[in-house]
Design a protein around this motif. Structure first.
Motif, PDB file in Angstrom:
ATOM      1  N   ARG A 131       0.815  -1.217   0.000  1.00 14.89           N
ATOM      2  CA  ARG A 131       0.000   0.000   0.000  1.00 14.89           C
ATOM      3  C   ARG A 131       0.847   1.264   0.000  1.00 14.89           C
ATOM      4  O   ARG A 131       0.365   2.337  -0.380  1.00 14.89           O
ATOM      5  CB  ARG A 131      -0.923   0.001   1.231  1.00 14.89           C
ATOM      6  CG  ARG A 131      -2.003   1.076   1.153  1.00 14.89           C
ATOM      7  CD  ARG A 131      -2.913   0.772  -0.024  1.00 14.89           C
ATOM      8  NE  ARG A 131      -3.983   1.731  -0.170  1.00 14.89           N
ATOM      9  CZ  ARG A 131      -3.914   2.855  -0.882  1.00 14.89           C
ATOM     10  NH1 ARG A 131      -2.794   3.161  -1.522  1.00 14.89           N
ATOM     11  NH2 ARG A 131      -4.954   3.651  -0.984  1.00 14.89           N
ATOM     12  N   SER A 199      -3.795  -0.543   5.505  1.00 12.99           N
ATOM     13  CA  SER A 199      -3.598   0.839   5.948  1.00 12.99           C
ATOM     14  C   SER A 199      -4.854   1.319   6.658  1.00 12.99           C
ATOM     15  O   SER A 199      -5.909   0.690   6.576  1.00 12.99           O
ATOM     16  CB  SER A 199      -3.290   1.765   4.761  1.00 12.99           C
ATOM     17  OG  SER A 199      -4.427   1.874   3.916  1.00 12.99           O
ATOM     18  N   SER A 201      -6.766   5.360   7.488  1.00 16.42           N
ATOM     19  CA  SER A 201      -6.719   6.816   7.288  1.00 16.42           C
ATOM     20  C   SER A 201      -7.631   7.472   8.312  1.00 16.42           C
ATOM     21  O   SER A 201      -8.735   6.982   8.572  1.00 16.42           O
ATOM     22  CB  SER A 201      -7.172   7.182   5.867  1.00 16.42           C
ATOM     23  OG  SER A 201      -6.345   6.563   4.903  1.00 16.42           O
ATOM     24  N   TYR A 219       2.990   6.551  12.727  1.00 11.53           N
ATOM     25  CA  TYR A 219       2.301   6.436  11.442  1.00 11.53           C
ATOM     26  C   TYR A 219       3.300   6.580  10.302  1.00 11.53           C
ATOM     27  O   TYR A 219       4.101   7.519  10.267  1.00 11.53           O
ATOM     28  CB  TYR A 219       1.205   7.500  11.328  1.00 11.53           C
ATOM     29  CG  TYR A 219       0.223   7.255  10.223  1.00 11.53           C
ATOM     30  CD1 TYR A 219      -0.819   6.349  10.390  1.00 11.53           C
ATOM     31  CD2 TYR A 219       0.329   7.916   9.015  1.00 11.53           C
ATOM     32  CE1 TYR A 219      -1.740   6.118   9.381  1.00 11.53           C
ATOM     33  CE2 TYR A 219      -0.588   7.696   7.994  1.00 11.53           C
ATOM     34  CZ  TYR A 219      -1.613   6.796   8.185  1.00 11.53           C
ATOM     35  OH  TYR A 219      -2.511   6.571   7.175  1.00 11.53           O
ATOM     36  N   GLY A 221       2.402   6.512   6.862  1.00 12.76           N
ATOM     37  CA  GLY A 221       1.805   6.940   5.603  1.00 12.76           C
ATOM     38  C   GLY A 221       2.042   8.420   5.350  1.00 12.76           C
ATOM     39  O   GLY A 221       3.010   9.025   5.835  1.00 12.76           O
ATOM     40  N   HIS A 230      -3.146   6.241   4.084  1.00 10.88           N
ATOM     41  CA  HIS A 230      -2.473   5.084   3.476  1.00 10.88           C
ATOM     42  C   HIS A 230      -1.294   4.558   4.295  1.00 10.88           C
ATOM     43  O   HIS A 230      -0.313   4.076   3.736  1.00 10.88           O
ATOM     44  CB  HIS A 230      -1.978   5.426   2.067  1.00 10.88           C
ATOM     45  CG  HIS A 230      -3.010   6.095   1.218  1.00 10.88           C
ATOM     46  ND1 HIS A 230      -4.304   5.613   1.092  1.00 10.88           N
ATOM     47  CD2 HIS A 230      -2.949   7.242   0.468  1.00 10.88           C
ATOM     48  CE1 HIS A 230      -4.986   6.411   0.285  1.00 10.88           C
ATOM     49  NE2 HIS A 230      -4.204   7.410  -0.096  1.00 10.88           N
ATOM     50  N   GLY A 231      -1.383   4.613   5.601  1.00 13.14           N
ATOM     51  CA  GLY A 231      -0.292   4.104   6.424  1.00 13.14           C
ATOM     52  C   GLY A 231      -0.795   3.328   7.629  1.00 13.14           C
ATOM     53  O   GLY A 231      -1.999   3.146   7.839  1.00 13.14           O
ATOM     54  N   LEU A 232       0.153   2.852   8.425  1.00 16.33           N
ATOM     55  CA  LEU A 232      -0.125   2.159   9.671  1.00 16.33           C
ATOM     56  C   LEU A 232       0.669   2.805  10.791  1.00 16.33           C
ATOM     57  O   LEU A 232       1.736   3.384  10.554  1.00 16.33           O
ATOM     58  CB  LEU A 232       0.233   0.675   9.565  1.00 16.33           C
ATOM     59  CG  LEU A 232      -0.567  -0.155   8.557  1.00 16.33           C
ATOM     60  CD1 LEU A 232       0.003  -1.561   8.456  1.00 16.33           C
ATOM     61  CD2 LEU A 232      -2.039  -0.203   8.919  1.00 16.33           C
TER      62      LEU A 232
END
Length: 551
Positions: A131, A199, A201, A219, A221, A230-232
């Motif tokens: 991702r 991910s 948002s 984070y 993203g 679009h992140g973790l």
């Protein structure tokens, strides 16, 4: 000190037991402390073709395939062409071919059977997953990027990764504050990432005061203004924050809370959208939230959950959940919401404020991959599974009326339900017609029983004028009416049309029907007995009028 620790453990265990008995789901979620297995560099589970490098001093002897910890293969390690500096140029890449949770890294220098002298004093890590659109530099909770390396060619150096890395590819970068030749052997520890979250948002957390930040610092993203995309980060790293949200302010090695302030958001809910690797069937979501109500921090008042296949259209009625306010226990609450086997690849959570602040630490899902073909925005994916229509599901809270803590979910109508309605309507029509037929038969039967018995003699005709032919031709006897007997109810088949039967032979009468119809009355019989007619085999009368003998 031991007694105090034992007492604390016993108290925590007793609290968990009480919560379970009260019906509260207690889940620890993903535990990185149990995800510590080597991932295959030493054992060979990671194949040579899955190990790459920016360059090699000699590919056959010190190529990337020889960079396996505790192994002496050919030259004994991976050695890049360029020496290590503070500028990152050379790297060794490991491809897992699927997303893994990585909790530790380990490096070793080139021993080379006692001939090696190269090792890396420091190194950095970068990682990538599907991702993400770029390689991400790893930072620990202290916001440090440079990790400690080796001090000689034979001792390994293992570093715990806190927070852990969620990635499908990892790169090792030799780093040195002064120019030097390095060689590396590496290993990674962790386990396969089974949660399927690609991910999430959401809005970035808020600040409290000048120096207190409830940011999602882990984070990885895009941080686009106020929005994280679009992140973790902290919400999926498998670690929960301490009960007192002030502790991370003074101890930077402790997991922090991610929080939002209601004042700056005009009482609008916090929206968090999760993206998964595949279309999944969801049974529950668990949200770990702070509840220090004496400090203006409480669990969300209500939540809604929606599902989508492509992430653009969220079809169906959302699942709604109302949380019963808890102003007794200030410990963090793990809230479990049933998702009733709803299907999708995107899940949207909307959490509404109950107080000035809302703090979260971890969000996990219970889900399984759905096998089937789904388009990006399928019109109706709920037909894949027949969902039970669920109005309310109760989740218990200690000390309160559990009937107020409800979950409602209304499912989207399925094509099977529409066909079922048609079939039910058709059957209902048939049943109504049958009931009408039965009622008609009963009415006809009642009318037949209550109607008067029809006469066997035509009206207006003198019954004495009718004579049937007697067995003895010498006399004519009056027509005898059959003795009346109780009538049996008619058979059921008599109410329905049937073909005409063969008419019975007509009886011969001396008085014709036409005479009766014209009112004709026959003359009375004669006063004297007519003379007997001599016929063959006629009876002879003896002196006794009651006895006779045949001729």
């Amino acid at each position: 000190m031991m007694a105090r620790g034992d007492n604390r453990t016993a108290i925590m265990l007793a609290v968990k037991v009480v919560l379970v008995l009260l019906g509260i789901t207690v889940t620890d979620g993903m535990d990185p402390s149990q995800c510590i297995a080597p991932l295959g560099m030493e054992t060979g589970d990671i194949r040579d073709e899955d190990i790459k490098a920016s360059s090699s001093f000699d590919h056959l002897n010190v190529g990337p395939q020889h960079g396996r910890v505790r192994l002496e293969l050919h030259g004994g390690a991976w050695c890049p062409q360029e020496p290590a500096t503070t500028e990152l140029k050379e790297w060794l890449e490991i491809d897992f071919r699927s997303v893994h949770l990585i909790t530790a890294s380990e490096i070793q220098g080139r021993f080379g059977n006692g001939q090696g002298a190269e090792f890396a004093e420091h190194y950095m890590l970068e990682y990538w997953r599907p991702r993400l659109s770029k390689w991400i530099r790893y930072r620990n909770r202290q916001n440090e990027e440079v990790l400690t390396g080796n001090i000689n060619t034979y001792l390994e150096k293992k570093n715990e990764l806190d927070p852990p890395i969620i990635a499908s590819k990892v790169r090792f970068f030799p780093y040195s504050y002064h120019k030097r030749t390095v060689c590396m052997r590496v290993e990674l520890y962790g386990c396969k990432w089974t949660d399927g979250i690609v991910s999430y948002s959401m809005p970035q957390g808020d600040k409290k005061g000048q120096n207190w930040e409830f940011y999602d610092t882990a984070y990885d993203g895009h941080w686009d203004g106020e929005k994280l995309r679009h992140g973790l980060g902290h919400l999926t790293d498998g670690k929960v924050a301490p009960e007192d949200f002030k502790v991370p302010l003074y101890d930077h090695e402790v997991q922090g809370w991610v929080g939002w302030k209601n004042d700056s958001r005009e009482n609008r809910p916090i929206e968090i959208t999760f993206e998964f690797d595949k279309v999944r069937e969801f049974s529950a979501v668990h949200i770990y939230a702070n509840n220090q109500f004496t400090k203006d921090v409480q669990v969300f008042s209500s939540a809604t959950v929606q599902f989508s296949v492509g992430g653009k259209i969220y079809k169906g009625e959302p699942i709604t959940y109302d949380y019963m306010e808890d102003c007794i226990f200030e410990t963090p609450h793990n809230i479990s919401i049933k998702l009733h086997h709803r299907v999708g690849r995107f899940v949207k959570l909307q959490l509404h404020f109950a107080n000035r602040w809302m703090l979260l630490s971890e969000i996990t899902f219970d889900s399984t991959v759905v096998t089937g073909n789904f388009t990006e925005e399928e019109e109706d994916i709920d037909s894949y599974y027949e969902q039970d229509t669920i109005q309310r599901d109760q989740i218990a809270t200690p000390g309160f009326d559990n009937n107020k803590n409800l979950v409602s979910a209304v499912n989207t109508p399925t094509p099977l339900g529409q066909y079922l309605g048609i079939v039910v309507g058709f059957l209902a029509v048939i049943i109504v017609l049958m009931l009408g037929g039965v009622a008609f038969i009963c009415i006809q039967h009642r009318r037949y029983k209550s109607s008067p018995r029809p006469s066997q003699v035509p009206g207006g005709c003198d019954k004495a004028a009718l004579y049937r032919e007697p067995p003895d031709p010498e006399y004519a006897v009056p027509l005898q009416q059959p003795q009346q007997s109780p009538r049996a109810p008619p058979m059921m088949h008599n109410f329905f049309p049937k073909p005409p039967s063969i008419p019975p032979p007509s009886e011969r009468y001396y008085a014709a029907t036409e005479i009766c119809n014209t009112g004709f009355v026959p003359p009375p019989p004669p006063t004297s007995t007519p003379p007997p007619v001599r016929l063959s085999r006629q009876p002879r009368y003896a002196s006794n009028p009651r006895a006779f003998m045949n001729a």
